[in-house]
Design an enzyme around this catalytic site. Structure first.
Site, PDB file in Angstrom:
ATOM      1  N   GLU A 115      -5.424   7.043   2.286  1.00  0.00           N
ATOM      2  CA  GLU A 115      -4.183   7.035   1.523  1.00  0.00           C
ATOM      3  C   GLU A 115      -4.006   5.710   0.786  1.00  0.00           C
ATOM      4  O   GLU A 115      -4.027   4.645   1.408  1.00  0.00           O
ATOM      5  CB  GLU A 115      -2.976   7.225   2.437  1.00  0.00           C
ATOM      6  CG  GLU A 115      -2.887   8.579   3.110  1.00  0.00           C
ATOM      7  CD  GLU A 115      -1.633   8.688   3.958  1.00  0.00           C
ATOM      8  OE1 GLU A 115      -0.970   9.723   3.890  1.00  0.00           O
ATOM      9  OE2 GLU A 115      -1.313   7.729   4.691  1.00  0.00           O
ATOM     10  N   CYS A 116      -3.827   5.774  -0.517  1.00  0.00           N
ATOM     11  CA  CYS A 116      -3.452   4.620  -1.337  1.00  0.00           C
ATOM     12  C   CYS A 116      -4.431   3.451  -1.138  1.00  0.00           C
ATOM     13  O   CYS A 116      -5.532   3.478  -1.663  1.00  0.00           O
ATOM     14  CB  CYS A 116      -2.015   4.207  -1.036  1.00  0.00           C
ATOM     15  SG  CYS A 116      -1.236   3.257  -2.362  1.00  0.00           S
ATOM     16  N   GLY A 117      -4.052   2.416  -0.377  1.00  0.00           N
ATOM     17  CA  GLY A 117      -4.989   1.327  -0.118  1.00  0.00           C
ATOM     18  C   GLY A 117      -6.258   1.824   0.536  1.00  0.00           C
ATOM     19  O   GLY A 117      -7.351   1.290   0.299  1.00  0.00           O
TER      20      GLY A 117
END
Length: 454
Positions: free
Chosen positions: A323-325
């Site tokens: 997720e994301c990072g």
């Protein structure tokens, strides 16, 4: 039959006319003030946020959960508050943005839960006009209770007196918080600096609590009656599944509610550090959550043993949620804020780069035949990759959101999911059974590269 929870406890929703008024630190300082007085304090955060809850958890000494009627669901909002009221002497909810901003807004949650709103208003550059702002907040909606407000960044006793003189009938000035060095916390591009990075955070919170006490803010808010039915137990969809969860300074954006959901579905969780550990734990699946990998690109690249272990896990076709990072770290190259390139985990081709401009913001969902996974996006990252997304999340407006990439068992996106909104979808991801349908908002999407365009 579901258990019905009932309790009455002092409670307030701390909000503001807009962002930047100082409500986060005042909420944390209030929590620490009452905790230091021997009270059991529970704090919640309205809306999607990882950084404020870290500070609020350290201030209160208890986990901080999200309340957002669209993302978490109205029933879960009621139940979490009623559950907290069983044990707490005080409940505080920190709002987001301005009191009436967003759909739903902090005000909507206050009305839903029957909690009075307590706005924090930055008094810098105002005198009697402060009362007009307070009146506007108190009278804007008939179904919202606003009986008192807090003045922040007050210059002097005389300034505070002028604010008091300008208060409208029916609204009380609870206290005037002076301009004080204790009433600030360091920030970076995504918000407050993580609590774990502030070695003197406890001392800062104690000092801020003392400032509030001196300002007369040690009085408890009015009592609120909470009532809700406990949710039905989740099915054991992850029974026997051992999940490795990355958690360190680079990967820390984790809702405690998401961990609860995984455990309630039967998963065993083991935490590991991609920054410091040399090997993965013995696990069936991995979760690489959001965080700040772009601030630790060199350290992640130098930990070659961990990188090899994650690549071996992926090559074996085992499930990974990034997720994301986590997505950014999975790229072949990670570019930091100084435009320095570092080797990523190399699970996906292309590069991820930190940008100065916000690239994605807002509530989103991922619709699947197994349910609608709701959540949000908030990032300063962009991708350059030849990959074609399997599917896109959807914004609340109905327009196209974040691209979702799949490669063997890997599901990766800038989208953050709230797991209880669609337990079956989450279980399918960690069991390696998730197959997103190729749904695009228009035919042009089929020919796009995976360049981020949020």
């Amino acid at each position: 039959m579901a258990t019905l929870l009932n309790a009455t406890v002092p409670a307030a929703l701390i909000s503001a006319p807009g962002s930047g008024q100082g409500k986060s630190l005042i909420t944390a300082a209030l929590a620490r003030l009452h905790r230091n007085a021997g009270r059991r304090v529970r704090v919640f955060k309205f809306g999607p946020d990882y950084l404020d809850p870290m500070i609020l958890e350290q201030a209160s000494g208890a986990p901080v959960y999200q309340l957002q009627p669209w993302m978490t669901g109205e029933d879960e909002c009621r139940w979490r508050l009623a559950q907290a009221a069983q044990e707490a002497d005080l409940i505080l909810v920190e709002g987001a943005m301005g009191l009436f901003d967003g759909t739903p807004s902090s005000a909507d949650l206050a009305v839903l839960a029957g909690i009075p709103a307590l706005p924090v208003i930055d008094a810098w550059g105002m005198a009697q006009t402060f009362g007009a702002v307070a009146l506007g907040l108190a009278s804007y909606r008939d179904d919202l209770v606003v009986n008192e407000v807090i003045a922040n960044r007050v210059a002097s006793q005389r300034h505070g007196d002028l604010l008091q003189e300008g208060m409208p009938a029916g609204v009380t000035l609870l206290g005037s918080v002076p301009r004080h060095p204790a009433m600030t916390l360091p920030e970076r591009h995504l918000g407050l600096v993580q609590a774990s990075e502030l070695a003197d955070l406890d001392a800062r919170l104690d000092e801020a609590a003392a400032v509030l006490q001196e300002a007369g803010l040690d009085r408890l808010p009015q009592s609120v009656s909470f009532s809700a039915a406990a949710p039905e137990p989740l099915p054991p969809l992850l029974e026997g599944c051992h999940i490795g969860v990355a958690r360190d300074a680079a990967f820390a954006f984790i809702y405690p509610a998401n961990l609860d959901v995984l455990r309630q579905m039967g998963a065993t969780l083991t935490f590991f550090s991609p920054l410091q550990d040399a090997a993965l734990p013995q696990v069936d699946a991995l979760w690489l959550p959001g965080g700040y990998p772009e601030l630790h690109g060199e350290a992640l690249a130098m930990n070659t043993l961990m990188g090899d272990a994650i690549r071996d896990h992926h090559a074996a076709g085992k499930p990974i949620l990034a997720e994301c990072g986590g997505l950014m770290s999975c790229m072949a190259t990670l570019v930091d804020g100084d435009e320095k390139r570092h080797a990523g985990f190399g699970l996906l081709p292309g590069e991820a780069a930190l940008t100065k401009k916000l690239q994605g913001l807002g509530m989103q969902s991922l619709a699947t035949p197994q349910g609608e996974l709701r959540g949000h996006t908030f990032h300063h990252g962009c991708l350059s990759t030849p990959l074609t997304p399997t599917v896109f999340s959807q914004k609340q407006t109905g327009t196209e959101g974040e691209p979702i990439y799949q490669d063997q068992g890997l599901v990766a996106s800038f989208f953050h999911g709230y797991f209880s909104s669609a337990p079956q979808v989450v279980a399918d991801i960690f069991n390696g059974h998730f197959r997103a349908e190729a749904i695009f908002s228009d035919q042009d999407s089929l020919s796009r590269t995976g360049d981020d365009h949020a």
